[in-house]
Design a protein around this motif. Structure first.
Motif, PDB file in Angstrom:
ATOM      1  N   TYR A 143      60.289  -3.968   6.758  1.00  0.00           N
ATOM      2  CA  TYR A 143      61.266  -5.007   6.426  1.00  0.00           C
ATOM      3  C   TYR A 143      62.665  -4.654   6.960  1.00  0.00           C
ATOM      4  O   TYR A 143      62.958  -3.496   7.260  1.00  0.00           O
ATOM      5  N   ARG A 148      60.702  -9.855   6.238  1.00  0.00           N
ATOM      6  CA  ARG A 148      59.491  -9.046   6.146  1.00  0.00           C
ATOM      7  C   ARG A 148      58.670  -9.228   7.421  1.00  0.00           C
ATOM      8  O   ARG A 148      58.601 -10.319   7.981  1.00  0.00           O
ATOM      9  N   ASP A 164      55.594  -9.909   9.540  1.00  0.00           N
ATOM     10  CA  ASP A 164      54.339 -10.657   9.367  1.00  0.00           C
ATOM     11  C   ASP A 164      53.395 -10.297  10.513  1.00  0.00           C
ATOM     12  O   ASP A 164      53.720 -10.534  11.685  1.00  0.00           O
ATOM     13  N   ASP A 206      62.464 -13.948   4.056  1.00  0.00           N
ATOM     14  CA  ASP A 206      61.970 -14.013   2.683  1.00  0.00           C
ATOM     15  C   ASP A 206      63.016 -14.759   1.861  1.00  0.00           C
ATOM     16  O   ASP A 206      64.036 -14.211   1.460  1.00  0.00           O
ATOM     17  N   LYS A 210      63.071 -15.852  -1.129  1.00  0.00           N
ATOM     18  CA  LYS A 210      63.283 -15.428  -2.509  1.00  0.00           C
ATOM     19  C   LYS A 210      64.274 -14.282  -2.610  1.00  0.00           C
ATOM     20  O   LYS A 210      64.866 -14.064  -3.672  1.00  0.00           O
ATOM     21  N   GLN A 211      64.434 -13.516  -1.551  1.00  0.00           N
ATOM     22  CA  GLN A 211      65.345 -12.382  -1.547  1.00  0.00           C
ATOM     23  C   GLN A 211      66.559 -12.630  -0.650  1.00  0.00           C
ATOM     24  O   GLN A 211      67.188 -11.689  -0.182  1.00  0.00           O
TER      25      GLN A 211
END
Length: 807
Positions: A418, A463, A465, A474, A476-477
């Motif tokens: 990441y 991240r 993939d 990402d 959410k982050q």
């Protein structure tokens, strides 16, 4: 680079040594005897300086009988400057054409502070004022070779731990200023800048324990003020300092001052590198009261590459004798690159696995400070002033984390590479109006101020993939967080000076409005609060150069943008560092009692007590389901500190000086974590020893040693530390070219800094083996000649109201 520096140094030494040989001239002796004008007793241990033009040539200390003498003085016109704490300073013009005996020189005692005189003594000068302790770095021989960070090991009430963190009375809750003003280069990580800043460019360091109301109320323990400005006059002068340190750390600083008529300018700049490799880093975490048990152990080696540069200019123009305009610009920039390779061993119950990790973390900083001051004087008295100041500050601090995994062995959890990007920006505008009017025995100060701050953090997590063979966002982050903080303040201070008493009292009223916005979720955080901050201090001058000071003040700690920004820093696998946008300001109550004796050398003894509720604590929580430690800041603490400090400075002979200092605190901390009360307490402090000897023919030698007790935190503590240093300097061309060298901790290359933390369900330890042995050498060249003096604004902006970074 080191070979180039060594070759250049040898060449410069050869050239200047050849230039320094001069024909012998006839010299004379100047002597006298100092007496007290009231008691007619001998003046013991007065500082006596011999000055020619704007340069102090020699300095001596009077003996027990008040006698002093200068030998080998060349023919010419000189100024003799005499001073001591508790006496009015005196200047005597002398013309040397033969041996001169001045006979008795009468010195008049005074009830208040000694007037400032440009005396460079052969011993460190420590001055006690009602609300602060002042350390004259130019009087310390080691200032020619040490950095400001290392010099702070010798300043009363200050200490530097094994990880180079500066402590004030054993804590890190303080504000640090340069010339009474905040500097953008100090906002993120002050130790990097202080490590690169040569002490020979600093005039004095003030430790303000009871800050008067003109200062912002930030800094629970007080304020550290580094004074670098010098008085200059018509003509020009300059200073160039080149240095090398092992581990690899070359540096260069330069300063040029010009003055012509009513116009003056000071230009300065510096750059440096700090590069180390092979620093061992160990992380250990064990679960407890948890089934199945889990363990984490990692061993790695880190390479660090730091670069920094700063510059600036100060311009001054006297419109007439009553009107003065000054302007200042200070750009700066740099980066810190950390590359770490680690091996992780993970145990979860009966399952055991391991993997390797490479991480790269790069912090950058860049920005500029702009300041404009207008000062209006009045004809009735010199100190009657009205000042308007405006300051603009622009700063950017991007951070990049790049983490990759490989060589998993019996490790079933997914390992996903990441990257994280966090671009943090801040801007600040300040307008301030200050007024000061000294009457016969009372000085009145008042002012108003507005600070408008805005900060933004744009953080993204990506991240890797496998299917896309690329890094994907990402969501959410990732988020964009902005923070606006507006502060409005007004203050009033009164200083009453009588024969043997000085009384200073004032108050500051501040209103703070904070708004935080999360753009991705369209949610806001708002808060506003008002604070009335009192500040009171007394100073009583006693007989025989003794004094007693008592002070009380309240201090406030506002969270900085780094603590508010909810960026989830995952540069260390298994650990998440995240800011808290809901942090609130903290109010602390501080009491101080100080005794000072300057009869023979100097002795300072102080007692301190402070307490605060709702303090900002760094909290470690072990999340069992995710097998990670989450680190954030919360307003949960109740802190108390009872402490004592002692500093003793004594001239054994006019050439040999000794100083001892120490600090002993007992700290109580408690706070609620996950509904459970956590407590910790213990002894902290330090002890410091310094001695210096001035040989004939401009040689000086020094030795210093200090010891620091472990730091006490809510959930743990660090280990103790020590420091040992030897140094020396030689004037190759007197008052022009100086070569200095020193070695620190010569008997040990590395030393481990340990930080232990525990919670209800875990114990954790981080061990970092920092470079301990350091070797310094430097060349310092002064040039030019000045007469008269440049006027500087008596008041300027000093934004000292936010908490420094906890990273």
């Amino acid at each position: 680079m080191s070979r180039y520096f060594l070759t250049l140094s040898i060449f410069m030494l050869s050239v200047f040594i050849s230039l320094s040989s001069q024909a012998q001239e006839k010299t004379f002796q100047l002597k006298g005897v100092i007496t007290d004008s009231l008691t007619q007793k001998p003046g013991e241990y007065f500082t006596v300086a011999l000055k020619k033009d704007s340069t102090v040539l020699k300095t001596v200390i009077s003996d027990e009988q008040g006698r002093f003498s200068f030998s080998a003085v060349k023919e010419g016109k000189y100024t003799l400057i005499l001073g001591s704490i508790g006496y009015q300073s005196k200047q005597i013009s002398v013309k040397i054409a033969n041996d001169i005996d001045l006979g008795k020189v009468s010195m008049k005692p005074q009830g208040n502070d000694l007037n400032e005189v440009a005396i460079t003594a052969s011993k460190p000068i420590i001055k006690q004022e009602p609300d602060r302790i002042v350390y004259d770095t130019q009087a310390d021989p080691e200032s020619k070779v040490l950095s400001v960070l290392d010099m702070m090991r010798k300043v009363p009430l200050l200490s530097v731990d094994a990880d180079d963190n500066v402590k004030l009375k054993g804590t890190g809750n303080y504000r640090i200023l340069i010339n009474g003003k905040p500097s953008g280069v100090l906002t993120r990580d002050p130790k990097e800048f202080l490590r690169s800043m040569p002490a020979n460019g600093v005039q004095k360091i003030e430790v303000i324990t009871t800050p008067p109301s003109k200062y912002e109320s930030e800094g629970l323990s007080g304020i550290i003020n580094i004074i670098t400005s010098k008085k200059v006059g018509n003509g020009y002068n300059g200073n160039v300092n080149a240095r090398m340190q092992e581990p690899f750390s070359p540096g260069l600083n330069a300063n040029l001052t010009l003055k012509q008529g009513n116009f003056g300018a000071n230009l300065y700049g510096g750059t440096g590198v700090w590069r180390v490799d092979g620093v061992k880093v160990i992380d250990i975490r064990n679960s407890r009261n948890v089934l199945p048990e889990s363990k984490l152990y990692s061993l790695g080696f880190q390479k660090t590459d730091n670069f920094w540069a700063w510059g600036g200019g100060e311009l001054s123009y006297e419109i007439d004798s009553l009107n003065l305009i000054t302007a200042e610009i200070n750009p700066y920039g740099g980066y810190n690159q950390q590359d770490l390779g680690q091996r992780y061993d993970i145990t979860n119950g009966s399952d055991m696995g391991s993997y390797n990790m490479n991480s790269g973390t790069r912090y950058e900083w860049r920005g500029t400070d702009y300041t404009l001051n207008y000062q209006r004087g009045f004809k009735d008295k010199k100190e009657h002033l009205l000042t308007f100041s405006y300051k603009f500050f622009d700063n950017e601090e991007p951070q990049l984390n790049d983490v990759s995994f490989f060589n998993p062995v019996n490790y079933t959890s997914p390992l996903q590479n990441y990257r994280q990007n966090n671009n943090s920006k801040s801007r600040e505008q300040t307008a301030q109006l200050d007024y000061i009017n000294p009457f016969k025995i009372v000085t009145v100060e008042a002012g108003v101020k507005a600070i408008l701050r805005s900060g933004e953090g744009d953080f993204q997590s990506l991240r890797f993939d496998d299917a896309a063979n690329d890094y994907l966002l990402d969501t959410k982050q990732s988020n964009v967080y902005s923070n606006d903080q507006n502060i409005y303040g007004v203050y009033n201070t009164y200083t009453l000076k009588m024969k043997d008493w000085t009384f200073k009292a004032g108050a500051r009223l501040e209103a703070t409005y904070v708004t935080g916005l999360f753009e991705s979720t369209n949610s806001t955080v708002k808060s506003e609060y008002f604070n009335l901050i009192p500040s009171i201090s007394f100073n009583r001058t006693l007989k025989n150069s003794q004094s007693v000071s008592v002070g009380f003040t309240q201090r406030i700690q506002r969270p900085g943008i780094w603590d508010l920004n909810p960026f989830p820093d995952e540069s260390r696998p298994g650990f998440i560092y995240v800011g808290n946008p809901n942090l609130e300001a903290v109010l602390s109550n501080n009491f101080e009692l100080t005794y000072s004796n300057f009869k023979k050398g100097s002795l300072n003894i102080s007692l301190t007590y402070n307490f605060a509720n709702n303090t900002q604590q760094r909290v470690f929580q072990f999340i069992e389901a995710e097998n990670v430690t989450r680190v954030t800041s919360l307003n949960i603490g109740k802190d108390k500190l009872l402490g004592s400090n002692i500093n003793f400075n004594y001239p054994i002979t006019p050439k040999w000086n000794l100083s001892l200092s120490g600090n002993l605190n007992y700290i109580w901390i408690e706070g609620m974590i996950d509904g459970k009360l956590a407590k910790n307490s213990g002894v902290t402090g330090y002890a410091n020893f310094n001695t210096s000897y001035k040989f004939e023919k401009t040689w000086k030698a020094t030795m210093s040693a200090n010891y620091g007790a472990p730091s006490v935190m809510l959930q743990g503590q660090s280990n103790d530390y020590y420091y040992l240093g030897f140094g020396g300097s030689k004037d190759i061309i007197k008052d022009k070219l100086t070569f200095s060298a020193s070695v620190a901790n010569p008997f040990q290359k590395f030393r481990a800094y340990r930080s232990y933390t525990e919670g209800p369900n875990f114990t954790q330890e981080r061990i970092r083996e920092n470079y301990f042995r350091r070797i310094f050498c430097s060349l310092n060249w002064k040039f030019g000649k000045l007469e008269g003096s440049i006027k500087k604004s008596e008041r300027s902006i000093s934004n000292d109201d936010t908490k420094k970074s906890s990273n």
